[in-house]
Design a protein around this motif. Structure first.
Motif, PDB file in Angstrom:
ATOM      1  N   THR A 131       0.827  -1.206   0.000  1.00  0.00           N
ATOM      2  CA  THR A 131       0.000   0.000   0.000  1.00  0.00           C
ATOM      3  C   THR A 131       0.863   1.259   0.000  1.00  0.00           C
ATOM      4  OG1 THR A 131      -1.817  -1.113   1.140  1.00  0.00           O
ATOM      5  CG2 THR A 131      -1.730   1.290   1.314  1.00  0.00           C
ATOM      6  N   LYS A 132       1.916   1.266   0.796  1.00  0.00           N
ATOM      7  CA  LYS A 132       2.761   2.457   0.910  1.00  0.00           C
ATOM      8  C   LYS A 132       3.569   2.707  -0.352  1.00  0.00           C
ATOM      9  CE  LYS A 132       3.005   2.028   5.923  1.00  0.00           C
ATOM     10  NZ  LYS A 132       3.820   1.638   7.100  1.00  0.00           N
ATOM     11  N   VAL A 133       4.052   1.650  -0.998  1.00  0.00           N
ATOM     12  CA  VAL A 133       4.788   1.838  -2.248  1.00  0.00           C
ATOM     13  C   VAL A 133       3.855   2.378  -3.329  1.00  0.00           C
ATOM     14  CG1 VAL A 133       6.009   0.666  -4.116  1.00  0.00           C
ATOM     15  CG2 VAL A 133       6.577   0.133  -1.745  1.00  0.00           C
ATOM     16  N   ARG A 134       2.659   1.835  -3.409  1.00  0.00           N
ATOM     17  CA  ARG A 134       1.694   2.313  -4.391  1.00  0.00           C
ATOM     18  C   ARG A 134       1.342   3.785  -4.132  1.00  0.00           C
ATOM     19  NH1 ARG A 134      -1.683  -1.655  -6.876  1.00  0.00           N
ATOM     20  NH2 ARG A 134      -3.593  -0.666  -6.136  1.00  0.00           N
ATOM     21  N   LEU A 216       4.236  -6.994  -6.652  1.00  0.00           N
ATOM     22  CA  LEU A 216       3.918  -5.568  -6.720  1.00  0.00           C
ATOM     23  C   LEU A 216       3.351  -5.240  -8.093  1.00  0.00           C
ATOM     24  CD1 LEU A 216       4.058  -2.727  -5.475  1.00  0.00           C
ATOM     25  CD2 LEU A 216       6.406  -2.554  -6.291  1.00  0.00           C
ATOM     26  N   ASP A 217       2.157  -4.687  -8.100  1.00  0.00           N
ATOM     27  CA  ASP A 217       1.582  -4.209  -9.352  1.00  0.00           C
ATOM     28  C   ASP A 217       0.836  -2.906  -9.082  1.00  0.00           C
ATOM     29  OD1 ASP A 217      -1.559  -4.567  -9.407  1.00  0.00           O
ATOM     30  OD2 ASP A 217      -0.758  -6.311  -8.348  1.00  0.00           O
ATOM     31  N   PHE A 218       0.574  -2.187 -10.154  1.00  0.00           N
ATOM     32  CA  PHE A 218      -0.070  -0.880 -10.039  1.00  0.00           C
ATOM     33  C   PHE A 218      -1.312  -0.829 -10.938  1.00  0.00           C
ATOM     34  CE2 PHE A 218       4.520  -0.263  -9.390  1.00  0.00           C
ATOM     35  CZ  PHE A 218       4.520   0.300  -8.140  1.00  0.00           C
ATOM     36  N   SER A 219      -2.002  -1.946 -11.044  1.00  0.00           N
ATOM     37  CA  SER A 219      -3.097  -2.061 -12.007  1.00  0.00           C
ATOM     38  C   SER A 219      -4.446  -1.559 -11.491  1.00  0.00           C
ATOM     39  CB  SER A 219      -3.241  -3.512 -12.462  1.00  0.00           C
ATOM     40  OG  SER A 219      -3.491  -4.357 -11.344  1.00  0.00           O
ATOM     41  N   ASP A 220      -4.537  -1.190 -10.247  1.00  0.00           N
ATOM     42  CA  ASP A 220      -5.804  -0.738  -9.679  1.00  0.00           C
ATOM     43  C   ASP A 220      -6.050   0.724 -10.025  1.00  0.00           C
ATOM     44  OD1 ASP A 220      -8.025  -0.118  -8.231  1.00  0.00           O
ATOM     45  OD2 ASP A 220      -7.302  -0.890  -6.310  1.00  0.00           O
ATOM     46  N   ALA A 221      -6.827   0.945 -11.066  1.00  0.00           N
ATOM     47  CA  ALA A 221      -7.054   2.319 -11.537  1.00  0.00           C
ATOM     48  C   ALA A 221      -7.743   3.163 -10.466  1.00  0.00           C
ATOM     49  CB  ALA A 221      -7.891   2.302 -12.812  1.00  0.00           C
ATOM     50  N   ALA A 222      -8.575   2.553  -9.642  1.00  0.00           N
ATOM     51  CA  ALA A 222      -9.280   3.301  -8.598  1.00  0.00           C
ATOM     52  C   ALA A 222      -8.297   3.885  -7.590  1.00  0.00           C
ATOM     53  CB  ALA A 222     -10.280   2.386  -7.890  1.00  0.00           C
TER      54      ALA A 222
END
Length: 224
Positions: A131-134, A216-222
């Motif tokens: 959560t913190k990296v995102r 680790l992924d960043f695919s959550d557009a919300a």
């Protein structure tokens, strides 16, 4: 001067970039050391830094300086290169960017070590780190425009090292596709000679870092 050094450390890389920028590289002897949370600290490192961490700089007069933030500011003051701006507003911006980028790097390093534990990672902890990296990447994406406007400084140095760590140890996270402004800024930083010359490399030929794949992924557009 002597620098306790590793070509794989993002924090050593910060110092190396500053050494290139200040023109002081030829005044430093590099002492190769392997330092990790799960390993015994080499005696030469512990003798110069009771925390057992790198980078540690030993100056000509015998002063021991650590961590990367202290070393980088010392080198910048010595050479007068202005990587830590005199202007208050610009300085606070760069110091904040450095704190954010370094903080994210801290998490990435700890997270990788946690994933390597024989008993398995503590999921509650790794979920918090995710959560913190995102959130950090989302904030840096917002800050990228302002960072592109200011002259190269310590905030850019720290950012280059943090994103370089993502590419080195978290190579499947595909962050560029989710943070286009940050990706464009990083492309300009990578082209800078001091950054290009200090790219992280694995001199122990350990192969692909499989332990972090899929973590680790960043695919959550919300979220973004």
């Amino acid at each position: 001067m002597k620098l306790h050094w590793s070509p794989r450390s993002p924090y050593v890389r910060k110092v190396m970039i500053v050494l290139h920028e200040t023109g002081l590289l030829d005044q430093v002897e590099l002492s190769r050391n392997v330092v990790a949370l799960h390993m015994s600290t080499p005696d030469p490192v512990l003798a110069d830094n009771p925390l057992g961490k790198i980078p540690t700089l030993v100056t000509e007069n015998g002063a021991r300086l650590f961590d990367s933030r202290v070393i980088c500011e010392h080198l910048d003051l010595r050479a007068g290169t202005g990587l830590f701006p005199a202007d208050r507003e610009a300085r606070m911006a760069h110091l904040t960017w450095q704190a954010l980028a370094d903080g994210m790097t801290d998490i990435l390093l700890l997270w990788r070590t946690e994933l390597s534990r024989e008993t398995g990672p503590w999921e509650a902890v790794t979920a918090g780190w995710r959560t913190k990296v995102r959130a950090s990447m989302a904030r840096l994406e917002v800050e990228a425009g302002r960072m592109a406007e200011l002259p190269f400084g310590i905030g850019h140095v720290a950012l280059a090292c943090a994103l370089g760590q993502l590419d080195f140890r978290w190579s499947d996270c595909a962050w560029r596709g989710h943070f286009p402004r940050l990706a464009a800024l990083f492309a300009t930083l990578e082209a800078r000679p001091s950054v290009a010359a200090t790219a992280v490399r694995d001199d122990q030929d350990s192969g692909p870092d499989e332990v972090t794949r899929g973590q680790l992924d960043f695919s959550d557009a919300a979220f973004l």
